[in-house]
Design an enzyme around this catalytic site. Structure first.
Site, mmCIF file in Angstrom:
data_model
loop_
_atom_site.group_PDB
_atom_site.id
_atom_site.type_symbol
_atom_site.label_atom_id
_atom_site.label_comp_id
_atom_site.label_asym_id
_atom_site.label_seq_id
_atom_site.Cartn_x
_atom_site.Cartn_y
_atom_site.Cartn_z
ATOM 1 C CE LYS A 1 -39.603 13.620 -13.237
ATOM 2 N NZ LYS A 1 -40.647 14.671 -12.974
ATOM 3 C CD GLU B 1 -47.492 45.081 8.280
ATOM 4 O OE1 GLU B 1 -48.299 45.603 8.375
ATOM 5 O OE2 GLU B 1 -46.650 44.844 9.059
HETATM 6 C C1 R5P Z 1 -43.940 15.477 -11.013
HETATM 7 O O1 R5P Z 1 -44.193 14.567 -10.081
HETATM 8 C C2 R5P Z 1 -44.685 16.416 -11.528
HETATM 9 O O2 R5P Z 1 -45.773 15.605 -12.028
HETATM 10 C C3 R5P Z 1 -44.168 17.048 -12.640
HETATM 11 O O3 R5P Z 1 -43.645 16.235 -13.450
HETATM 12 C C4 R5P Z 1 -43.044 18.064 -12.256
HETATM 13 O O4 R5P Z 1 -43.429 18.715 -11.087
HETATM 14 C C5 R5P Z 1 -42.685 19.116 -13.239
HETATM 15 O O5 R5P Z 1 -41.616 19.781 -12.709
HETATM 16 P P1 R5P Z 1 -40.441 20.394 -13.549
HETATM 17 O O6 R5P Z 1 -41.331 21.096 -14.810
HETATM 18 O O7 R5P Z 1 -39.664 21.155 -12.886
HETATM 19 O O8 R5P Z 1 -39.815 19.344 -14.028
#
Ligand code: R5P
Length: 296
Positions: free
Chosen positions: A191, A38
């Site tokens: 992506k 806490e």
């Molecule tokens: C996704 O929508 C965000 O814009 C970032 O690309 C994402 O959160 C990045 O996360 P990570 O580094 O885990 O791929």
């Protein structure tokens, strides 16, 4: 009267910069962690009848939220007239829809929790993709500052003939704004997220940009897999290793090592979350937004 600015002990860098920009008094605050986990809050600068600004780093969110909410509650209990929250990184915003049956829309619930605590909120580039604006989820005044102008200035001053690249459609907003600010071309990659720690990029037609220096712009580097995969795609397409410019340096788990191994020329983040890659200061832009919310 001069506002008081309370910040998370041990993380004062951004708070100090913001206090200087605002002409606020940097106030004292002590947190004591009991053995059972806490937290005891002790306010060292009397807030009675004053406006208090709480500038708080909310990453990691679960561990930081409770001490922040207890600090705001203590300031109110001690008679602060208004208590505003500056959370440069606003967590929980990516879960902005019910993607699978039974899931919580945590962006909305987290906004409701913050709204029950502070009188107003200022944040930087919240990840609003399916939610149009902060007003749709906050019932207190909530302002989103954009870091696009300072990111654009950084690129203009540090990269020759830039091609601004977004690693996914969710980054398109930032990428298009940053590119427009410096009159540079931009491209957005396709992506697919395969899991928390895995993404796949689709093929991209980038031949037209040979001779340009790619600059990957994203709002968050979390595990780093998005930037790593995008950088490999760009280099595989014959472009130079990219410079990466990121708003929020979340850097979860082994992101730093992962990105250290990736074909990346340089990685720079804003100072919304303290990290060794911080190189772009958003305090002046945040101060401008805070000023509009401070009571006379
Ligand atoms: C996704 O929508 C965000 O814009 C970032 O690309 C994402 O959160 C990045 O996360 P990570 O580094 O885990 O791929």
């Amino acid at each position: 009267m001069t506002p008081l600015l309370y910040t998370l002990p041990g993380h004062e860098r951004f708070g100090k910069a913001l206090a200087a920009e605002l002409g606020a008094e940097l106030a004292g605050l002590e947190l004591h962690r009991f053995p059972d986990g806490e937290t005891r809050i002790r306010i060292l600068t009397e807030p009675w009848d004053r406006t208090a600004v709480v500038a708080w780093d909310l990453q990691p969110p679960d561990a930081r939220f409770v001490p922040m909410a207890l600090t705001v509650a203590t300031l109110r209990d001690l008679g602060a007239r208004h208590v505003g929250l500056v959370a440069p990184y606003l967590p929980y915003m990516r879960q902005d829809a019910r993607f699978s049956e039974g899931e919580g829309v945590t962006a909305r619930y987290f906004a409701a929790l913050l709204g029950r605590s502070a009188d107003w909120l200022v944040t930087v580039d919240p990840h609003l993709h399916r939610i149009a604006s902060l007003d749709a989820i906050f019932d207190i005044p909530a302002l989103a500052v954009t870091s696009a102008p300072v990111m654009a200035r950084f690129i203009a001053e540090n990269v020759e003939r830039p091609l601004v690249v977004g690693p996914d459609v969710e980054s398109e907003r930032w990428v298009a704004t940053v590119a427009a600010e410096i009159d540079a071309p931009h491209a957005v990659l396709a992506k697919t997220r395969l899991g928390d720690r895995a993404v796949r990029h689709g093929p991209a037609e980038l031949g037209a940009w040979a001779g340009r220096t790619p600059v990957l712009v994203d709002d968050i580097a979390s595990t780093g897999v998005t930037l790593e995969s995008a950088a490999r795609l760009l280099v595989g397409a014959g472009l130079a290793p990219p410079t990466c410019v990121v708003v929020h340096a979340v850097f979860a788990e082994s992101a730093a090592e992962r990105l250290g191994r990736a074909p990346i020329a340089r990685l720079v983040t804003t100072d919304t979350i303290p990290h060794e890659t911080n190189g772009i200061c958003v305090a002046p832009a945040v101060a401008r937004a805070v000023r509009t919310l401070l009571s006379p």
